[in-house]
Structure formats: structure tokens, C-alpha cells
Design a protein around this motif. Structure first.
Motif: not given
Length: 202
Positions: A151-174
């Protein structure tokens, strides 16, 4: 003496499982996926090629009810039920600073220096290769008898903050749900083009 080459083509059943009969599922049977299965998926996907063995993918396996609800709140309306019903959903992300790991991942040369001081180059490489690794993840899951629902169809920035928040250089793809697909959740396969439609041999 003539070297003998053996046919390494997979059998029809394996090709059907990986490609011909594999589908993207929207619903899931009530069957769990174990942590051991997730480890097995990783152990297969990590063997597939990435540029200079950069291995930029960073995966969060969303499995607990709390984490599923957190992710479901950040996806489009049509994806919420899929997240909540799936045994696990993988967030396939990438590390923009993957080059810091290259001294041990690609020890043949000073590959780290190729990317230092050039974040745009790292962003391009990390995104492209993490997308490859996400595809490898799907093939690995299918090879192990599981089904996938990318799936795509999600808020990348919000997902990054929620699930990669302790790793600010990580980004979600899909994202990709994984489990045992419910056949009732899929429709007839959409058309696929013949070779000549989108290909040419130069």
C-alpha cells in the motif's frame, strides 16, 4: 571437456506462488504470523542485491494491537481496515545516512566517501534501493507461503514521526501487510500487458 549447465528454472508451482497466481490481498484470514517468520523474511531479502550492498532499508514490523491502531490512524480511509485485520504490516523505510554502515557492509573499497557531503545522492540511492528491498521482502514472504498487500495511501511524515521518531534520518517508503490472504477479499486480476506493448529489444 564441455562444461555442463543445469537448468535452474523454477518449477511451475514455484513460479505460480511467486508471480502468476500471487495477488495483492485486501483482507486476511485469522492466522497469526510468528516472529520467526518475520526473521525468515529478512534473512532472505537481505541476500538480494543493492547498490554497493548499501542495504538502506529499515523495516518496522507493526504487529501489536496498539501499533496497528497507531498506523491505521495515519493511513487513508480505504486502508484502515486492512491494517487492523492483517497479522502484521511492514513499514519499509530507508536510512538517508546508510553510508555510515558501508565500511563493514562494503569493505572492498572506501564506498562511504562516495556519498559523504552529498545528501541528494544518498536520498536517491536510499529511496531506490529500499524500494528494491521492499519488492524483495514481498517475494521472500511469498516464497515462505505468506501473502502480501502492498500500500501507499498514508501520511509519510506522520508515519516517520510515529515509527521512526527516534531515528530522524529514517524515512518511510511504502507499507505492506503480510499474512494469509482471504480469497474473498480480491477481485479478478487486472490486465497485464504483453511483451510487445511496453518493451523493445535494442
Amino acid at each position: 571437456m564441455t562444461k555442463q549447465y543445469h537448468d535452474r528454472t523454477l518449477g511451475a508451482d514455484a513460479l505460480d506462488q511467486l508471480f502468476n497466481e500471487a495477488r495483492s490481498y485486501n483482507g486476511w484470514l485469522n492466522r497469526p504470523v510468528s516472529d520467526d517468520q518475520l526473521h525468515a523474511i529478512w534473512d532472505l531479502m537481505k541476500m538480494a542485491p543493492t547498490s554497493a550492498n548499501m542495504q538502506p532499508a529499515r523495516v518496522v514490523w507493526v504487529k501489536s494491537d496498539e501499533a496497528k491502531q497507531q498506523l491505521a490512524d495515519l493511513v487513508s480511509e480505504g486502508n484502515k481496515a486492512k491494517i487492523l485485520a492483517a497479522p502484521v504490516t511492514a513499514i519499509i523505510g530507508y536510512d538517508i545516512d546508510f553510508h555510515e554502515e558501508l565500511p563493514w557492509l562494503f569493505p572492498h573499497t572506501d564506498a562511504k566517501s562516495w556519498f559523504e557531503g552529498n545528501e541528494q545522492l544518498r536520498q536517491e540511492g536510499a529511496f531506490r534501493n529500499s524500494a528494491l528491498q521492499g519488492a524483495y521482502l514481498m517475494l521472500a514472504a511469498r516464497a515462505l507461503g505468506l501473502d502480501c498487500g502492498p500500500m501507499s495511501g498514508f501520511d509519510n511524515a506522520a508515519v516517520d514521526k510515529a515509527f521512526f521518531g527516534d531515528e530522524p534520518r529514517h524515512r518511510s517508503n511504502f507499507i505492506c501487510s503480510i499474512g494469509y490472504g482471504d480469497p474473498a477479499s480480491i477481485f479478478d486480476r487486472s490486465p497485464r500487458p504483453d511483451f510487445d506493448t511496453f518493451n523493445r529489444i535494442a
